[in-house]
Scaffold this active site. Structure first.
Site, PDB file in Angstrom:
ATOM      1  CG  HIS A 109     -20.195 -11.033 -43.833  1.00 23.00           C
ATOM      2  ND1 HIS A 109     -20.744 -11.294 -45.066  1.00 23.00           N
ATOM      3  CD2 HIS A 109     -21.223 -11.022 -42.958  1.00 23.00           C
ATOM      4  CE1 HIS A 109     -22.051 -11.443 -44.938  1.00 23.00           C
ATOM      5  NE2 HIS A 109     -22.374 -11.262 -43.667  1.00 23.00           N
ATOM      6  CB  CYS A 125     -24.039  -9.758 -41.092  1.00 19.52           C
ATOM      7  SG  CYS A 125     -23.527 -10.984 -39.876  1.00 19.52           S
TER       8      CYS A 125
END
Length: 150
Positions: A109, A125
């Site tokens: 992301h 992440c």
């Protein structure tokens, strides 16, 4: 209260011997804090990442792109607070999900803290510059193979 999630999609046809030479794939090298975008054996791009910090390490293994979202809404796994798209959203402008345990998700992301790229600071992440995750988002599809290496 138990939340039942739908089954994850399967992508058995993602790479076959016939299309392996043209298939797009991602290779993450955690030690280098980079992701490499390949089409077959040809390197198309490489991008700097922030990865999971100690105790929240990014999982290694072979995964597939499970979901893609433009301008994602962030939901804090700690508080449940929602942060709408915009400059305060820690997910930036794109989400590419690659792993889930049915409750938590991990993926690539964007970020609103680009100064932290190249460090181990996330909760698993793979954070990227917004311009980089946007470019990569347009190159991958559901089922794209993602190899995460130490």
């Amino acid at each position: 209260m138990l939340t039942i999630l739908p089954p994850l999609p399967t992508f058995e046809h993602a790479i076959t011997p016939e299309n392996a030479a043209i298939a797009v794939r991602l290779v993450v090298k955690l030690s280098q804090r980079r992701v490499y975008l390949y089409q077959g054996d040809r390197l198309l791009a490489k991008y700097t990442l922030a990865i999971g910090k100690q105790g929240w390490e990014t999982p290694t293994g072979i995964f597939q792109v499970l979901s893609k979202e433009k301008n994602p809404v962030f939901k804090s796994f700690r508080t449940g607070q929602l942060i709408e798209p915009g400059p305060d959203n820690p997910l930036g402008v794109r989400w590419i999900g690659i792993w889930t345990d049915g409750k938590t998700q991990i993926g690539f992301h964007g970020t609103n803290q680009e100064e932290l790229l190249g460090q181990a600071v996330s909760h698993g992440c793979l954070r990227m510059r917004n311009r980089d995750v946007t470019a990569m988002f347009d190159q991958v599809s559901l089922g794209t193979i993602v190899s995460v290496e130490p």
